[in-house]
Write a protein that holds these residues in place. Structure first.
Motif, PDB file in Angstrom:
ATOM      1  N   PHE A  88     -16.500 -33.504  40.307  1.00  0.00           N
ATOM      2  CA  PHE A  88     -17.026 -34.849  40.052  1.00  0.00           C
ATOM      3  C   PHE A  88     -16.542 -35.430  38.728  1.00  0.00           C
ATOM      4  CE2 PHE A  88     -20.204 -31.891  38.394  1.00  0.00           C
ATOM      5  CZ  PHE A  88     -20.574 -32.435  37.168  1.00  0.00           C
ATOM      6  N   ILE A  89     -15.804 -34.662  37.935  1.00  0.00           N
ATOM      7  CA  ILE A  89     -15.169 -35.170  36.716  1.00  0.00           C
ATOM      8  C   ILE A  89     -13.675 -34.905  36.816  1.00  0.00           C
ATOM      9  CG2 ILE A  89     -14.960 -34.966  34.209  1.00  0.00           C
ATOM     10  CD1 ILE A  89     -17.868 -34.187  34.063  1.00  0.00           C
ATOM     11  N   GLY A  90     -12.889 -35.969  36.879  1.00  0.00           N
ATOM     12  CA  GLY A  90     -11.439 -35.834  36.967  1.00  0.00           C
ATOM     13  C   GLY A  90     -10.959 -35.654  38.391  1.00  0.00           C
ATOM     14  N   PRO A  91      -9.627 -35.760  38.592  1.00  0.00           N
ATOM     15  CA  PRO A  91      -9.040 -35.606  39.932  1.00  0.00           C
ATOM     16  C   PRO A  91      -9.278 -34.205  40.490  1.00  0.00           C
ATOM     17  CG  PRO A  91      -7.471 -36.601  38.412  1.00  0.00           C
ATOM     18  CD  PRO A  91      -8.605 -36.104  37.581  1.00  0.00           C
ATOM     19  N   GLN A  92      -9.542 -34.134  41.799  1.00  0.00           N
ATOM     20  CA  GLN A  92      -9.776 -32.836  42.428  1.00  0.00           C
ATOM     21  C   GLN A  92      -8.555 -31.925  42.303  1.00  0.00           C
ATOM     22  OE1 GLN A  92     -11.602 -33.292  46.436  1.00  0.00           O
ATOM     23  NE2 GLN A  92     -12.036 -35.389  45.806  1.00  0.00           N
ATOM     24  N   GLU A  93      -7.357 -32.514  42.339  1.00  0.00           N
ATOM     25  CA  GLU A  93      -6.131 -31.709  42.249  1.00  0.00           C
ATOM     26  C   GLU A  93      -6.000 -30.991  40.919  1.00  0.00           C
ATOM     27  OE1 GLU A  93      -5.412 -35.203  44.985  1.00  0.00           O
ATOM     28  OE2 GLU A  93      -6.338 -34.869  43.019  1.00  0.00           O
ATOM     29  N   GLN A  94      -6.667 -31.503  39.883  1.00  0.00           N
ATOM     30  CA  GLN A  94      -6.575 -30.904  38.553  1.00  0.00           C
ATOM     31  C   GLN A  94      -7.706 -29.918  38.286  1.00  0.00           C
ATOM     32  OE1 GLN A  94      -6.107 -33.941  35.539  1.00  0.00           O
ATOM     33  NE2 GLN A  94      -4.509 -35.002  36.692  1.00  0.00           N
ATOM     34  N   SER A  95      -8.514 -29.654  39.282  1.00  0.00           N
ATOM     35  CA  SER A  95      -9.633 -28.714  39.128  1.00  0.00           C
ATOM     36  C   SER A  95      -9.544 -27.616  40.178  1.00  0.00           C
ATOM     37  CB  SER A  95     -10.968 -29.460  39.224  1.00  0.00           C
ATOM     38  OG  SER A  95     -11.110 -30.366  38.166  1.00  0.00           O
ATOM     39  N   LEU A  96      -8.407 -26.948  40.194  1.00  0.00           N
ATOM     40  CA  LEU A  96      -8.156 -25.876  41.163  1.00  0.00           C
ATOM     41  C   LEU A  96      -7.854 -24.569  40.435  1.00  0.00           C
ATOM     42  CD1 LEU A  96      -6.007 -27.880  43.753  1.00  0.00           C
ATOM     43  CD2 LEU A  96      -8.381 -27.116  44.026  1.00  0.00           C
ATOM     44  N   ARG A  97      -8.701 -24.232  39.499  1.00  0.00           N
ATOM     45  CA  ARG A  97      -8.516 -23.002  38.724  1.00  0.00           C
ATOM     46  C   ARG A  97      -8.858 -21.786  39.577  1.00  0.00           C
ATOM     47  NH1 ARG A  97      -9.817 -23.659  33.315  1.00  0.00           N
ATOM     48  NH2 ARG A  97      -9.690 -21.396  33.100  1.00  0.00           N
TER      49      ARG A  97
END
Length: 351
Positions: free
Chosen positions: A185-194
């Protein structure tokens, strides 16, 4: 988790059953996990408020152990006309293939979150977890006053910090390996794939609240590994999908049983929000259009009739077969037996 939280939940095994919406989670599964010394979770996101009450009553009829309820934080959407027109046009050939009427916009795209939240407060489960967004201060205060422990979902550090500042009792770190929808919910989903272990370690080092690991955890050894990275409990979803208590369709169960390593992929094509499931023809053919589809829950509602019809006739190539990266390790065992195996494996990992 803090000793007080462990004592309150009376955990025998640091396992939380992921709240898998869309039919996977049943009162029988929730009760079996809780009775086995973990925490079962009712997936309330797609249920009407009265259905949430009914399912919670069934769980309490099966066990007196603590359990949780999960909701998606969302407002009624107002989709753009052009986006909606494109989605309906793209879905039309799939409807024709299944012999369905042309796709159409439904009267309602999702259940009313405010009413679901009121039902949750009324039911007072031991825990409540939330994803897709964050609560406001008034909602958090209401949960605290009701004595409900709050778990927020985080896919990055900013989200974890936001939940901690709000007063969450724990934060669930959703790694990229996790099946089903991404909670970003914060930032693009593509950038939260840790990767799960990396995300768990970062959150555990920076948050003043317990961290729950989620994503790719299939065995007691995996649980021990996540806890060595700072997790104080682990949330498992795909591991429970093949249990007889799971209510997923037969085509979905067949797909899980046949799945090999690397069989999943992320897609927006079924729901308008990034989610991980077994790769199939619909995902592949819609990949070029998925970023132009309306955001969740609009596309999710629009594809509902197609997915339901495909399930009835065994067309898994048009179904959303949600599963995490560890799907090939899923075991077909009753939930109670699986909990017993996880406990033995977890203990053995430390020995």
């Amino acid at each position: 988790m803090s000793s007080a939280l462990w004592q309150r939940l009376q955990l025998k095994l640091p396992v939380i059953q992921a709240p898998m919406a869309g039919g996977a989670t049943t009162p029988q599964l929730v009760a079996a996990v809780s009775a086995g010394g973990g925490v079962g979770f009712l997936a309330g996101a797609m249920l009407a408020p009265e259905q949430i009450r009914q399912e919670a009553a069934k769980i309490r009829g099966l066990t007196d152990r603590p359990f949780g309820i999960n909701l998606f934080i969302q407002e009624p959407p107002a989709p753009d006309d052009a986006e909606l027109e494109l989605a309906l046009r793209l879905l039309a050939p799939w409807h024709i293939e299944l012999g369905l009427p042309p796709p159409a916009a439904p009267e309602r795209y999702c259940q009313p979150f405010g009413q679901q939240f009121e039902a949750l407060l009324e039911l007072r489960p031991a825990l409540a977890s939330f994803t897709f967004d964050i609560l406001d201060g008034k909602q958090m205060q209401a949960l605290k006053q009701a004595g409900i422990l709050v778990v927020g979902t985080a896919t990055n550090l900013a989200e974890g910090l936001a939940w901690a500042r709000l007063g969450a009792d724990a934060v669930c770190a959703q790694g990229r390996e996790a099946g089903g929808h991404r909670g970003t919910f914060i930032g693009p989903q593509e950038q939260s794939l840790r990767p799960m272990l990396s995300l768990v370690y970062e959150l555990a080092q920076n948050l003043p609240v317990p961290v729950i690991a989620a994503g790719g955890i299939m065995s007691g050894k995996d649980i021990a590994g996540a806890m060595r990275h700072g997790a104080q409990a682990c949330q498992l979803g795909t591991a429970f999908l093949r249990c007889p208590e799971s209510a997923i369709s037969q085509p979905w169960k067949y797909g899980l049983a046949a799945a090999k390593a690397g069989a999943t992929r992320l897609t927006r094509a079924f729901s308008g929000r990034m989610a991980r499931g077994l790769d199939n023809r619909y995902m592949e053919e819609m990949a070029q259009w998925q970023d132009q589809l309306p955001a969740y829950p609009v596309t999710n509602a629009l594809t509902g009739p197609m997915r339901a019809a495909a399930s009835k006739v065994g067309r898994s190539d048009m179904m959303s077969l949600w599963a995490g990266e560890g799907v090939a390790q899923a075991r077909e065992l009753p939930a109670a037996e699986l909990m017993g195996q996880l406990l033995l494996e977890w203990q053995a990992a430390y020995r």
